[in-house]
Scaffold this motif. Structure first.
Motif, PDB file in Angstrom:
ATOM      1  N   GLN A  63       0.828  -1.205   0.000  1.00 20.55           N
ATOM      2  CA  GLN A  63       0.000   0.000   0.000  1.00 20.55           C
ATOM      3  C   GLN A  63       0.866   1.260   0.000  1.00 20.55           C
ATOM      4  OE1 GLN A  63      -2.345  -1.120   3.428  1.00 20.55           O
ATOM      5  NE2 GLN A  63      -4.060  -1.792   2.157  1.00 20.55           N
ATOM      6  N   GLU A  64       2.013   1.218   0.667  1.00 21.03           N
ATOM      7  CA  GLU A  64       2.946   2.351   0.629  1.00 21.03           C
ATOM      8  C   GLU A  64       3.483   2.552  -0.788  1.00 21.03           C
ATOM      9  OE1 GLU A  64       5.852   1.257   3.561  1.00 21.03           O
ATOM     10  OE2 GLU A  64       4.538   1.800   5.240  1.00 21.03           O
ATOM     11  N   LEU A  65       3.830   1.447  -1.464  1.00 22.05           N
ATOM     12  CA  LEU A  65       4.293   1.557  -2.851  1.00 22.05           C
ATOM     13  C   LEU A  65       3.173   2.105  -3.725  1.00 22.05           C
ATOM     14  CD1 LEU A  65       6.279   1.165  -5.182  1.00 22.05           C
ATOM     15  CD2 LEU A  65       5.445  -1.203  -5.361  1.00 22.05           C
ATOM     16  N   ARG A  66       1.973   1.621  -3.536  1.00 25.47           N
ATOM     17  CA  ARG A  66       0.836   2.108  -4.323  1.00 25.47           C
ATOM     18  C   ARG A  66       0.711   3.624  -4.202  1.00 25.47           C
ATOM     19  NH1 ARG A  66      -4.697   0.314  -1.985  1.00 25.47           N
ATOM     20  NH2 ARG A  66      -4.111   1.873  -0.435  1.00 25.47           N
ATOM     21  N   ALA A  77       1.517  14.082 -14.117  1.00 27.66           N
ATOM     22  CA  ALA A  77       0.302  14.549 -14.789  1.00 27.66           C
ATOM     23  C   ALA A  77       0.081  16.041 -14.567  1.00 27.66           C
ATOM     24  CB  ALA A  77      -0.905  13.752 -14.310  1.00 27.66           C
ATOM     25  N   ALA A  78       0.433  16.528 -13.380  1.00 31.00           N
ATOM     26  CA  ALA A  78       0.253  17.949 -13.055  1.00 31.00           C
ATOM     27  C   ALA A  78       1.463  18.792 -13.448  1.00 31.00           C
ATOM     28  CB  ALA A  78      -0.019  18.105 -11.561  1.00 31.00           C
ATOM     29  N   GLN A  79       2.467  18.148 -14.018  1.00 32.58           N
ATOM     30  CA  GLN A  79       3.722  18.797 -14.402  1.00 32.58           C
ATOM     31  C   GLN A  79       4.403  19.460 -13.204  1.00 32.58           C
ATOM     32  OE1 GLN A  79       2.624  21.267 -17.769  1.00 32.58           O
ATOM     33  NE2 GLN A  79       2.646  19.495 -19.122  1.00 32.58           N
ATOM     34  N   ASP A  80       4.354  18.759 -12.077  1.00 31.88           N
ATOM     35  CA  ASP A  80       5.026  19.183 -10.853  1.00 31.88           C
ATOM     36  C   ASP A  80       6.292  18.358 -10.669  1.00 31.88           C
ATOM     37  OD1 ASP A  80       3.023  21.007 -10.222  1.00 31.88           O
ATOM     38  OD2 ASP A  80       1.904  19.563  -8.988  1.00 31.88           O
ATOM     39  N   PRO A  81       7.213  18.809  -9.818  1.00 31.36           N
ATOM     40  CA  PRO A  81       8.403  18.005  -9.533  1.00 31.36           C
ATOM     41  C   PRO A  81       8.023  16.691  -8.851  1.00 31.36           C
ATOM     42  CG  PRO A  81       8.644  20.254  -8.694  1.00 31.36           C
ATOM     43  CD  PRO A  81       7.229  20.110  -9.142  1.00 31.36           C
ATOM     44  N   LEU A  82       8.793  15.673  -9.133  1.00 29.66           N
ATOM     45  CA  LEU A  82       8.552  14.377  -8.487  1.00 29.66           C
ATOM     46  C   LEU A  82       8.861  14.472  -6.996  1.00 29.66           C
ATOM     47  CD1 LEU A  82      10.103  11.935 -11.093  1.00 29.66           C
ATOM     48  CD2 LEU A  82       7.700  12.091 -10.437  1.00 29.66           C
ATOM     49  N   VAL A  87       9.867   8.777  -5.023  1.00 26.53           N
ATOM     50  CA  VAL A  87      10.907   8.261  -5.924  1.00 26.53           C
ATOM     51  C   VAL A  87      11.799   7.268  -5.174  1.00 26.53           C
ATOM     52  CG1 VAL A  87      12.971   8.900  -7.246  1.00 26.53           C
ATOM     53  CG2 VAL A  87      10.878  10.271  -7.448  1.00 26.53           C
ATOM     54  N   ALA A  88      12.174   7.602  -3.963  1.00 27.01           N
ATOM     55  CA  ALA A  88      13.047   6.717  -3.171  1.00 27.01           C
ATOM     56  C   ALA A  88      12.370   5.376  -2.912  1.00 27.01           C
ATOM     57  CB  ALA A  88      13.429   7.393  -1.853  1.00 27.01           C
ATOM     58  N   CYS A  93      11.901  -0.401  -4.033  1.00 26.66           N
ATOM     59  CA  CYS A  93      11.127  -1.595  -4.380  1.00 26.66           C
ATOM     60  C   CYS A  93      11.617  -2.221  -5.676  1.00 26.66           C
ATOM     61  CB  CYS A  93       9.642  -1.260  -4.482  1.00 26.66           C
ATOM     62  SG  CYS A  93       8.858  -0.968  -2.893  1.00 26.66           S
ATOM     63  N   SER A  94      11.983  -1.396  -6.635  1.00 23.89           N
ATOM     64  CA  SER A  94      12.481  -1.908  -7.906  1.00 23.89           C
ATOM     65  C   SER A  94      13.773  -2.698  -7.709  1.00 23.89           C
ATOM     66  CB  SER A  94      12.707  -0.755  -8.885  1.00 23.89           C
ATOM     67  OG  SER A  94      13.165  -1.244 -10.118  1.00 23.89           O
ATOM     68  N   GLU A  95      14.655  -2.173  -6.875  1.00 25.37           N
ATOM     69  CA  GLU A  95      15.950  -2.835  -6.611  1.00 25.37           C
ATOM     70  C   GLU A  95      15.809  -4.082  -5.762  1.00 25.37           C
ATOM     71  OE1 GLU A  95      19.157   0.779  -6.335  1.00 25.37           O
ATOM     72  OE2 GLU A  95      17.866   0.419  -4.592  1.00 25.37           O
ATOM     73  N   ASP A  96      14.768  -4.128  -4.941  1.00 31.36           N
ATOM     74  CA  ASP A  96      14.655  -5.136  -3.893  1.00 31.36           C
ATOM     75  C   ASP A  96      14.250  -6.519  -4.378  1.00 31.36           C
ATOM     76  OD1 ASP A  96      14.915  -5.816  -1.204  1.00 31.36           O
ATOM     77  OD2 ASP A  96      12.798  -5.422  -0.790  1.00 31.36           O
ATOM     78  N   GLY A  97      13.590  -6.614  -5.518  1.00 27.79           N
ATOM     79  CA  GLY A  97      13.052  -7.894  -5.946  1.00 27.79           C
ATOM     80  C   GLY A  97      13.976  -8.697  -6.834  1.00 27.79           C
ATOM     81  N   ARG A  98      13.539  -9.929  -7.040  1.00 29.00           N
ATOM     82  CA  ARG A  98      14.273 -10.841  -7.918  1.00 29.00           C
ATOM     83  C   ARG A  98      13.287 -11.404  -8.937  1.00 29.00           C
ATOM     84  NH1 ARG A  98      17.801 -14.988  -6.233  1.00 29.00           N
ATOM     85  NH2 ARG A  98      15.893 -16.115  -5.812  1.00 29.00           N
TER      86      ARG A  98
END
Length: 191
Positions: A63-66, A77-82, A87-88, A93-98
């Motif tokens: 749920q935190e990732l969501r 979508a709002a053209q605001d800074p990330l 991002v962190a 999460c991207s790095e953590d999986g296999r």
């Protein structure tokens, strides 16, 4: 509770934004579609990510990732800074999986989760979020025009002018509301 006691999943064609749709009506009466661990397991299976089980802490992490994906998509979508915390978390999460991408029999990409864990599944969702936020794919991130929904979705329509996350829900509700308002206005003019 039976699965029929839970709201149905809202599935789109983009994994990351479909995952953010497990919480709908964000600006109204929120609808949580993965309130318990086994519902996350069900949603992942429908999405082609088979996991063995899910704990309460894994559900909270999902749920935190969501929410991080939703924040990042909303910013784009709002053209605001990330937002840096979003991002962190997505990167972590991207790095953590296999998980590894495989070419399926139909010529489409499929994912094999090496350990069959929620962590591996979340890494696939995070990688998908990275591909849409970084504009790697053809399309654009947009926010649903429904004032109670405001879901982030990935618009791949020809003109890039899609207004609702789903026409069958938010779009129809908004069009019906406009129709009834116009009908009331017309009726009041004839009186």
């Amino acid at each position: 509770m039976n699965d029929s006691d839970f709201p149905e999943f809202r599935m789109g064609s983009v994994l990351a934004t479909s995952f953010t749709a497990t919480l709908t009506e964000r600006c109204g009466d929120r609808v949580e579609r993965i309130p318990v661990p086994h519902r996350l397991v069900d949603w992942l299976a429908v999405s082609g990510l088979i996991v063995e089980s899910c704990s309460d802490s894994e559900l909270r992490h999902a749920q935190e990732l969501r929410e991080a994906v939703h924040l990042a998509a909303t910013a784009i979508a709002a053209q605001d800074p990330l937002p840096s915390p979003a991002v962190a978390l997505i990167n972590s999460c991207s790095e953590d999986g296999r998980a590894v991408p495989l070419l399926g029999a139909a010529g489409r990409k499929e994912w094999r989760l090496r350990s069959g864990s929620v962590r591996d599944a979340l890494s696939v969702i995070a990688a998908d979020a990275i591909s849409i936020v970084s504009e790697e794919r053809q399309g654009r991130l947009a926010l649903c025009a429904s004032p109670t929904c405001r879901a982030a979705f990935f618009d791949t329509s020809r003109g890039g002018t899609r207004r609702w996350c789903e026409m069958s829900t938010c779009g129809n509700r908004e069009k019906k509301s406009r129709f009834l308002a116009n009908k009331r206005a017309a009726t009041s003019l004839t009186k």
